[in-house]
Design a protein around this motif. Structure first.
Motif, PDB file in Angstrom:
ATOM      1  N   VAL A   1       0.901  -1.126   0.032  1.00  0.00           N
ATOM      2  CA  VAL A   1       0.043   0.008  -0.062  1.00  0.00           C
ATOM      3  C   VAL A   1       0.757   1.315   0.034  1.00  0.00           C
ATOM      4  CG1 VAL A   1      -1.734   1.266   1.259  1.00  0.00           C
ATOM      5  CG2 VAL A   1      -1.960  -1.218   1.181  1.00  0.00           C
ATOM      6  N   LEU A   2       0.803   1.937  -0.997  1.00  0.00           N
ATOM      7  CA  LEU A   2       1.755   3.028  -1.320  1.00  0.00           C
ATOM      8  C   LEU A   2       0.979   4.444  -1.240  1.00  0.00           C
ATOM      9  CD1 LEU A   2       4.043   1.870  -4.310  1.00  0.00           C
ATOM     10  CD2 LEU A   2       4.472   1.513  -1.952  1.00  0.00           C
ATOM     11  N   PHE A   3       1.563   5.461  -0.332  1.00  0.00           N
ATOM     12  CA  PHE A   3       1.199   6.804  -0.312  1.00  0.00           C
ATOM     13  C   PHE A   3       2.459   7.782  -0.664  1.00  0.00           C
ATOM     14  CE2 PHE A   3       1.211   5.625   3.742  1.00  0.00           C
ATOM     15  CZ  PHE A   3       1.790   6.409   4.620  1.00  0.00           C
ATOM     16  N   ALA A   4       2.223   9.137  -0.560  1.00  0.00           N
ATOM     17  CA  ALA A   4       3.235   9.779  -0.797  1.00  0.00           C
ATOM     18  C   ALA A   4       3.560  10.908   0.545  1.00  0.00           C
ATOM     19  CB  ALA A   4       3.376  10.666  -2.025  1.00  0.00           C
ATOM     20  N   LYS A   5       4.511  11.470   0.567  1.00  0.00           N
ATOM     21  CA  LYS A   5       4.518  12.605   1.395  1.00  0.00           C
ATOM     22  C   LYS A   5       5.302  13.735   0.810  1.00  0.00           C
ATOM     23  CE  LYS A   5       4.705  10.606   6.267  1.00  0.00           C
ATOM     24  NZ  LYS A   5       3.569  11.567   7.023  1.00  0.00           N
ATOM     25  N   PHE A   6       5.123  14.969   0.837  1.00  0.00           N
ATOM     26  CA  PHE A   6       6.032  16.009   0.383  1.00  0.00           C
ATOM     27  C   PHE A   6       6.893  16.734   1.178  1.00  0.00           C
ATOM     28  CE2 PHE A   6       1.763  15.939  -1.360  1.00  0.00           C
ATOM     29  CZ  PHE A   6       1.879  15.301  -2.535  1.00  0.00           C
ATOM     30  N   ASP A   7       7.725  17.530   0.768  1.00  0.00           N
ATOM     31  CA  ASP A   7       8.738  18.128   1.635  1.00  0.00           C
ATOM     32  C   ASP A   7       8.305  19.149   2.612  1.00  0.00           C
ATOM     33  OD1 ASP A   7      11.859  18.570   1.955  1.00  0.00           O
ATOM     34  OD2 ASP A   7      11.499  20.532   1.426  1.00  0.00           O
ATOM     35  N   ASN A   8       6.833  19.643   2.583  1.00  0.00           N
ATOM     36  CA  ASN A   8       6.754  20.632   3.693  1.00  0.00           C
ATOM     37  C   ASN A   8       6.390  19.817   4.916  1.00  0.00           C
ATOM     38  OD1 ASN A   8       4.329  19.156   2.174  1.00  0.00           O
ATOM     39  ND2 ASN A   8       3.023  20.023   3.883  1.00  0.00           N
ATOM     40  N   ALA A   9       6.353  18.459   4.869  1.00  0.00           N
ATOM     41  CA  ALA A   9       6.141  17.878   6.080  1.00  0.00           C
ATOM     42  C   ALA A   9       7.354  17.253   6.782  1.00  0.00           C
ATOM     43  CB  ALA A   9       5.483  16.480   5.721  1.00  0.00           C
ATOM     44  N   ILE A  10       8.529  17.238   6.158  1.00  0.00           N
ATOM     45  CA  ILE A  10       9.655  16.629   6.651  1.00  0.00           C
ATOM     46  C   ILE A  10      10.443  17.961   7.462  1.00  0.00           C
ATOM     47  CG2 ILE A  10      11.760  15.367   5.693  1.00  0.00           C
ATOM     48  CD1 ILE A  10       9.077  14.018   5.022  1.00  0.00           C
ATOM     49  N   ILE A  11      10.969  17.333   8.534  1.00  0.00           N
ATOM     50  CA  ILE A  11      11.881  17.939   9.374  1.00  0.00           C
ATOM     51  C   ILE A  11      12.854  17.218   9.846  1.00  0.00           C
ATOM     52  CG2 ILE A  11       9.739  19.614  10.363  1.00  0.00           C
ATOM     53  CD1 ILE A  11       9.753  17.741  12.462  1.00  0.00           C
ATOM     54  N   GLY A  12      13.750  17.935  10.691  1.00  0.00           N
ATOM     55  CA  GLY A  12      15.043  17.486  11.064  1.00  0.00           C
ATOM     56  C   GLY A  12      14.666  16.646  12.315  1.00  0.00           C
ATOM     57  N   PRO A  13      16.112  15.797  12.954  1.00  0.00           N
ATOM     58  CA  PRO A  13      15.737  15.040  13.891  1.00  0.00           C
ATOM     59  C   PRO A  13      15.615  15.644  15.202  1.00  0.00           C
ATOM     60  CG  PRO A  13      18.217  15.197  13.170  1.00  0.00           C
ATOM     61  CD  PRO A  13      17.300  15.715  12.321  1.00  0.00           C
ATOM     62  N   GLU A  14      16.009  16.871  15.386  1.00  0.00           N
ATOM     63  CA  GLU A  14      16.234  17.841  16.820  1.00  0.00           C
ATOM     64  C   GLU A  14      14.816  18.717  16.394  1.00  0.00           C
ATOM     65  OE1 GLU A  14      19.942  19.339  17.247  1.00  0.00           O
ATOM     66  OE2 GLU A  14      20.624  17.377  17.623  1.00  0.00           O
ATOM     67  N   ASP A  15      13.846  18.633  15.456  1.00  0.00           N
ATOM     68  CA  ASP A  15      13.016  19.827  15.178  1.00  0.00           C
ATOM     69  C   ASP A  15      11.707  19.478  16.078  1.00  0.00           C
ATOM     70  OD1 ASP A  15      14.693  21.407  13.491  1.00  0.00           O
ATOM     71  OD2 ASP A  15      13.762  20.522  11.923  1.00  0.00           O
ATOM     72  N   GLU A  16      10.909  20.574  16.261  1.00  0.00           N
ATOM     73  CA  GLU A  16       9.489  20.346  16.958  1.00  0.00           C
ATOM     74  C   GLU A  16       8.565  19.588  16.045  1.00  0.00           C
ATOM     75  OE1 GLU A  16       9.808  23.417  20.691  1.00  0.00           O
ATOM     76  OE2 GLU A  16       9.037  24.332  18.625  1.00  0.00           O
TER      77      GLU A  16
END
Length: 302
Positions: A118-133
């Protein structure tokens, strides 16, 4: 090798490519390769931008590997205490996610075992770094966590065979497929519940594939405020890492730096009684054997 993007704390500067040494120091890949190039010890000067580094995928990773153990210059070696880690790839051009990929999670979600991924996508607006809130948007009331082994592609992959699929993998990292369950469930398509702004941390680094020989046998776990929520092993994946890379590459050409999030095991907040959704100021810790630990704090936003 553990590859990171980093910048000095509170500097506001751009994130740069680095790797972590055995004594937990960060070496700036561009500066180290620049010195090696000037000395005639390498034929390529590696870029500082993570996005440009991963465009060349495995070739640049191999060149960076040659620097390991040879760098003694403190001018471009930094203490982990002095830096902030960013999303390892800088930006995410293509994020392909896999749903329903652990049988116990399928059961707790009261669904059926899928015949195909089952595939779906995310976009870059959702992606954050490992120390971000992680932003808890007012658009949702049911924010959930999902620990996932995440694949990073190292070479262009199109119509690859399963037995050769790992040749196209650069390495692995941790992803939190944070999900707004009320938004996800209100339509047949999951996208709106999976791509809210600033919700999906990736990191803390990328562990190159030579250090994880069997991605199908790694302990995987999540904790909310130190309470264990998920605990499983990637051997329970319905569709394995090689299968997923092959399957997806036969539909979509994968490029260096593309990400595949492989699905989450059972123990999500949605399935608890009562539900265990996260709240403002909650701390989410994800752990995957062979990769490490990623911790993020939830922050309520408008």
């Amino acid at each position: 090798m553990r590859l990171v993007s980093y910048r000095k704390k509170e500097s506001g500067s751009k994130f740069r490519m680095g790797y972590i040494t055995e004594n937990e120091q960060i070496v700036d890949i561009h500066l180290a390769s620049q010195k090696a190039f000037q000395a005639g010890n390498t034929t390529v000067e590696l870029p500082y931008q993570p996005e440009l580094f991963y465009q060349e995928g495995q070739f640049f990773i191999d060149e960076a590997t040659k620097l390991v153990g040879k760098i003694k210059d403190s001018e471009f070696t930094f203490s982990m205490n002095d830096i902030q880690l960013g999303m390892p790839l800088g930006t995410a051009k293509k994020v392909i996610c896999v749903g329903k990929n652990y049988a116990d999670h399928v059961a707790e979600m009261k669904s059926d075992i899928p015949e195909f991924p089952v595939l779906f996508a995310k976009f870059d607006n959702a992606i954050i770094g490992p120390e971000d809130e992680i932003h808890f948007s007012s658009a949702t009331e049911k924010l959930d966590y999902e620990v996932e082994l995440t694949i990073v592609i190292g070479k262009e992959a199109s119509h690859v065979h399963e037995e050769n699929a790992l040749d196209y993998v650069a390495g692995y990292t941790i992803g939190n497929d944070t999900s707004a369950r009320d938004l996800q469930k209100r339509t047949p398509q999951w996208l709106q519940g999976k791509s809210l702004d600033h919700t999906t941390p990736i990191g803390p680094w990328i562990v190159t594939k030579n250090e994880i020989l069997d991605p199908g046998n790694l302990t995987i776990a999540s904790y909310v405020n130190n309470e264990k929520r998920q605990y499983s092993n990637t051997k329970h994946l319905i569709f394995s890492v090689p299968y997923l890379v092959s399957f997806i590459s036969n539909l979509i050409t994968l490029k260096p730096g593309d990400i595949i999030m492989t699905g989450t095991p059972d123990g999500v907040g949605f399935a608890m009684n009562p539900p265990g959704y996260v709240k403002d100021k909650d701390k989410i810790k994800l752990v995957i054997e062979g990769i490490g630990v990623m911790e993020n704090v939830v922050k309520k936003v408008l």
